[in-house]
Design a protein around this motif. Structure first.
Motif, PDB file in Angstrom:
ATOM      1  N   THR A  13       0.858  -1.179   0.000  1.00 51.30           N
ATOM      2  CA  THR A  13       0.000   0.000   0.000  1.00 51.30           C
ATOM      3  C   THR A  13       0.898   1.235   0.000  1.00 51.30           C
ATOM      4  O   THR A  13       2.115   1.135   0.181  1.00 51.30           O
ATOM      5  CB  THR A  13      -0.896   0.063   1.260  1.00 51.30           C
ATOM      6  N   LEU A  14       0.268   2.386  -0.189  1.00 50.32           N
ATOM      7  CA  LEU A  14       0.939   3.659   0.053  1.00 50.32           C
ATOM      8  C   LEU A  14       0.448   4.187   1.391  1.00 50.32           C
ATOM      9  O   LEU A  14      -0.722   4.029   1.722  1.00 50.32           O
ATOM     10  CB  LEU A  14       0.597   4.663  -1.059  1.00 50.32           C
ATOM     11  N   ARG A  15       1.344   4.810   2.120  1.00 49.70           N
ATOM     12  CA  ARG A  15       0.932   5.410   3.400  1.00 49.70           C
ATOM     13  C   ARG A  15       1.823   6.605   3.691  1.00 49.70           C
ATOM     14  O   ARG A  15       2.929   6.714   3.143  1.00 49.70           O
ATOM     15  CB  ARG A  15       1.028   4.388   4.534  1.00 49.70           C
ATOM     16  N   LEU A  68       4.973   9.633  -0.178  1.00 53.18           N
ATOM     17  CA  LEU A  68       4.302   8.494   0.448  1.00 53.18           C
ATOM     18  C   LEU A  68       5.243   7.302   0.481  1.00 53.18           C
ATOM     19  O   LEU A  68       5.958   7.036  -0.496  1.00 53.18           O
ATOM     20  CB  LEU A  68       3.046   8.134  -0.345  1.00 53.18           C
ATOM     21  N   ILE A  70       6.086   3.404   0.333  1.00 51.94           N
ATOM     22  CA  ILE A  70       5.561   2.153  -0.223  1.00 51.94           C
ATOM     23  C   ILE A  70       5.714   1.121   0.892  1.00 51.94           C
ATOM     24  O   ILE A  70       6.829   0.797   1.303  1.00 51.94           O
ATOM     25  CB  ILE A  70       6.353   1.723  -1.470  1.00 51.94           C
ATOM     26  N   ASN A  79       9.596   4.822  -1.870  1.00 53.96           N
ATOM     27  CA  ASN A  79       9.006   6.159  -1.780  1.00 53.96           C
ATOM     28  C   ASN A  79       8.516   6.591  -3.153  1.00 53.96           C
ATOM     29  O   ASN A  79       9.183   6.357  -4.166  1.00 53.96           O
ATOM     30  CB  ASN A  79      10.083   7.151  -1.297  1.00 53.96           C
ATOM     31  N   TYR A  96      10.598   8.614  -7.631  1.00 53.59           N
ATOM     32  CA  TYR A  96      10.392   7.366  -6.873  1.00 53.59           C
ATOM     33  C   TYR A  96      11.714   6.674  -6.625  1.00 53.59           C
ATOM     34  O   TYR A  96      12.685   6.867  -7.361  1.00 53.59           O
ATOM     35  CB  TYR A  96       9.473   6.397  -7.660  1.00 53.59           C
ATOM     36  N   ALA A 111       3.265   1.739  -7.455  1.00 55.18           N
ATOM     37  CA  ALA A 111       3.217   2.884  -6.530  1.00 55.18           C
ATOM     38  C   ALA A 111       3.098   4.195  -7.295  1.00 55.18           C
ATOM     39  O   ALA A 111       2.350   5.102  -6.892  1.00 55.18           O
ATOM     40  CB  ALA A 111       4.473   2.886  -5.661  1.00 55.18           C
ATOM     41  N   LEU A 115       0.179   6.895  -6.975  1.00 53.50           N
ATOM     42  CA  LEU A 115       0.405   8.316  -6.677  1.00 53.50           C
ATOM     43  C   LEU A 115      -0.259   9.191  -7.738  1.00 53.50           C
ATOM     44  O   LEU A 115      -0.862  10.228  -7.422  1.00 53.50           O
ATOM     45  CB  LEU A 115       1.907   8.610  -6.623  1.00 53.50           C
ATOM     46  N   LEU A 191      -3.735   4.394  -1.341  1.00 43.47           N
ATOM     47  CA  LEU A 191      -3.299   5.083  -0.126  1.00 43.47           C
ATOM     48  C   LEU A 191      -4.087   4.572   1.072  1.00 43.47           C
ATOM     49  O   LEU A 191      -5.321   4.570   1.067  1.00 43.47           O
ATOM     50  CB  LEU A 191      -3.509   6.588  -0.288  1.00 43.47           C
TER      51      LEU A 191
END
Ligand code: COA
Length: 193
Positions: A13-15, A68, A70, A79, A96, A111, A115, A191
């Motif tokens: 996920t992205l966070r 964000l 990864i 990232n 990235y 990712a 984004l 996200l």
């Protein structure tokens, strides 16, 4: 124990980034490789430098940029970021990176596509731009898989030092993705806040 590298996109996920000990360790690990030199404004070679790198991205309300992590099974392995957000022209600059042991599993491309969706849907941007040195074809492959379209070559745009400390100039391949462009075939990372 035989620990598999966390490469799979299914559990990724992205966070938002945090300044937890684990995230700082992930940042240090990612930057501890030759091909990450030049990916930050200063060498990320210690805890304080890693804290400085992450500090701008801890804010929840993106103004001029968002980064964000990864995340795979709770570990930040890479990232994606949109910087230089220009609200007037609805544009941003995308970049990235992925930690060496997590590369080769589709994370960067999924990712980056995630984004892009966030930038178009939540930040209401229209055009995303990115570029890579022509000696970094892997980055271009990531861009194309994430739905970006090549635009051209900027000649001798970047100047880096080689191993002998001599300056070398690099051509740069540019790409963009517009909100109106077709979505890529892959499944974008989402996200998770
Ligand atoms: C470039 C980078 C982000 C790729 O991350 P990744 O998670 O391994 O990328 P993906 O798994 O999503 O790969 C997507 C595609 O790129 C290809 N690719 C990735 N790295 C490659 C490389 N070094 N050379 C050639 N192709 C490469 C993959 O094979 C894949 O294509 P395919 O599906 O047709 O096989 C990673 O190597 C990295 O962090 N490099 C250092 C930082 C950097 O260069 N960032 C970009 C700056 S412009």
């Amino acid at each position: 124990m035989n620990q598999q590298p966390p490469k799979r996109t299914e559990t990724a996920t992205l966070r938002p980034w945090t300044d937890s000990t684990a995230d700082i360790a992930s940042i240090l690990q990612a930057f501890d490789t030759d091909d990450m030199a030049g990916q930050a404004g200063e060498p990320i070679n210690g805890v304080e430098a890693a804290r400085r790198w992450v500090a701008p991205w801890l804010e929840r309300e993106p103004r001029s940029g968002i980064a964000l992590a990864i995340d795979v099974n709770g570990r930040a392995v890479g990232n994606v970021m949109a910087t230089a957000i220009d609200r007037r022209h609805e544009t941003a600059w995308v970049s990235y990176w992925v930690s060496p042991d997590a590369r080769g599993g589709g994370l960067a491309s999924a990712a980056t596509a995630g984004l892009a969706d966030y930038c178009f849907q939540e930040l209401e941007l229209f055009r995303l731009e990115l570029a890579h040195r022509v000696n970094n074809p892997g980055s271009g492959r990531v861009a194309v898989k994430a739905g970006f379209v090549p635009e051209g070559i900027e000649r001798a745009k970047l100047r880096y030092l080689d191993e002998a400390g001599q300056p070398v100039r690099f051509d740069v391949q540019t790409y963009s993705r517009l909100r109106a462009d077709p979505a890529p075939l892959l499944t974008p990372l989402r996200l998770k806040t």
